[in-house]
Design a protein around this motif. Structure first.
Motif, short mmCIF file in Angstrom:
data_model
loop_
_atom_site.label_atom_id
_atom_site.label_comp_id
_atom_site.label_asym_id
_atom_site.label_seq_id
_atom_site.Cartn_x
_atom_site.Cartn_y
_atom_site.Cartn_z
N GLU A 192 0.82 -1.21 0.00
CA GLU A 192 0.00 0.00 0.00
C GLU A 192 0.86 1.27 0.00
N MET A 193 1.97 1.24 -0.71
CA MET A 193 2.91 2.35 -0.69
C MET A 193 2.27 3.66 -1.12
N ASP A 194 1.48 3.62 -2.21
CA ASP A 194 0.89 4.85 -2.75
C ASP A 194 -0.01 5.53 -1.73
N ARG A 195 -0.78 4.73 -1.00
CA ARG A 195 -1.71 5.31 -0.03
C ARG A 195 -1.03 5.72 1.26
N LEU A 196 -0.13 4.89 1.75
CA LEU A 196 0.45 5.11 3.06
C LEU A 196 1.59 6.11 3.06
N GLN A 197 2.09 6.46 1.89
CA GLN A 197 3.16 7.44 1.83
C GLN A 197 2.70 8.78 2.40
N GLY A 198 1.42 9.06 2.23
CA GLY A 198 0.87 10.31 2.75
C GLY A 198 0.92 10.38 4.26
N ILE A 199 0.74 9.22 4.94
CA ILE A 199 0.80 9.20 6.41
C ILE A 199 2.20 9.58 6.87
N PHE A 200 3.21 9.00 6.21
CA PHE A 200 4.60 9.29 6.57
C PHE A 200 4.89 10.78 6.36
N GLU A 201 4.46 11.31 5.26
CA GLU A 201 4.74 12.71 4.95
C GLU A 201 4.03 13.65 5.91
N SER A 202 2.77 13.33 6.24
CA SER A 202 2.01 14.19 7.15
C SER A 202 2.57 14.13 8.56
N THR A 203 3.03 12.94 8.97
CA THR A 203 3.61 12.80 10.31
C THR A 203 4.91 13.57 10.43
N ILE A 204 5.79 13.37 9.45
CA ILE A 204 7.06 14.09 9.45
C ILE A 204 6.82 15.59 9.31
N GLY A 205 5.84 15.95 8.47
CA GLY A 205 5.52 17.36 8.28
C GLY A 205 5.02 18.01 9.56
N GLY A 206 4.19 17.26 10.32
CA GLY A 206 3.67 17.80 11.58
C GLY A 206 4.78 18.01 12.59
N ILE A 207 5.70 17.05 12.68
CA ILE A 207 6.82 17.18 13.61
C ILE A 207 7.72 18.34 13.22
#
Length: 264
Positions: A76-91
């Motif tokens: 599910e790389m295409d979908r879950l990549q957004g979670i990683f980006e949003s988490t890192i972006g929030g931090i």
């Protein structure tokens, strides 16, 4: 723990485990310490030995969690990549991008300094320092022995059973909500490993961290965010209530066991 030569009774281990779950519901993983200290009071197993055993247990938990996350991301790389980006972006938004690079470098530097200091500390003749060194040596020996696993087949079988039951439990939670009752069983697997990151982080009972990741997960799959919030409240809430109940039972058992030991 048997790998270290300690053979506490199963009922005493269960008591300390339930007590640890109770404390973890209100503190960021301090229950692991309470688990070891309470076991020492009821079975005389040294805290260093049980601590090393717990560390080995958590190491295998993190290994399975990491493998599960890797597998989920592969599918599910295409979908879950957004979670990683949003988490890192929030931090990075809170602390600034430069801290994303400073933190791992600082951790590495502290680890190197610890190793250098440890070599010097071992040569110290001061009694308090010698006690600390002996504790650390005993703990890491127990950790090493715990990682070797005497009963490998039994460990693997029980581990697979536990994680399978966790997936089934998440699927039951999905079926309980009208908004998520039609979601496939495979989505329960994704929830387990992505939501498991929130449980692994040092937060009381995974509250907050798990809810955030579940919300991001539902958004990544273009699902109703309200359903994600409802699922997080249901799953985390029932887990919290269940932990309080069994943890309270564990505390009651611990009080009874300690009183019995005092009378002997």
């Amino acid at each position: 723990m048997e790998e270290s030569g300690a053979y506490p009774k199963s009922d005493k281990v269960l008591t300390s485990l339930l007590l640890g779950y109770l404390v973890n519901s209100f503190t960021p993983k301090f229950g692991e310490i309470i688990r070891c200290t309470s076991l020492q009071k009821t079975t005389k197993v040294p805290v260093a030995v049980s601590m090393g055993s717990v560390m080995a247990e958590r190491a295998y938990d993190m290994l399975i969690l990491g493998l599960g996350i890797f597998a989920v991301f592969c599918f599910e790389m295409d979908r879950l990549q957004g979670i990683f980006e949003s988490t890192i972006g929030g931090i990075s938004h809170i602390y600034g991008y430069r801290y994303l690079y400073v933190i791992p470098i600082a951790v590495l530097a502290l680890f190197i300094l610890f190793l250098i200091s440890l070599r010097r500390i071992k040569k110290s003749e001061r009694r308090p320092i010698k006690k600390i060194v002996e504790f650390l040596q005993s703990m890491f020996l127990s950790l090493k022995q715990g990682l070797l696993l005497k009963k490998r087949f039994q460990f693997i079988l029980l581990t697979l059973l536990i994680w399978t039951m966790l997936v089934v439990l998440n699927y039951i939670y999905l079926l309980c909500l009208p908004e998520t009752s039609g979601y496939p069983f495979s989505f329960a697997i994704v929830i387990l490993f992505i939501g498991g990151i929130g449980w692994a982080l040092p937060s009381p009972g995974g509250i907050g961290t798990t809810h955030f990741l579940l919300l991001q997960l539902f958004l990544a799959f273009q699902l109703d965010p309200n359903a994600g919030i409802s699922f997080g409240i249901l799953s985390n809430g029932l887990t919290f209530i269940g932990t309080i109940v069994i943890g309270g039972y564990g505390y009651f058992r611990y009080r009874v066991e300690t009183k019995t030991l005092k009378k002997q």
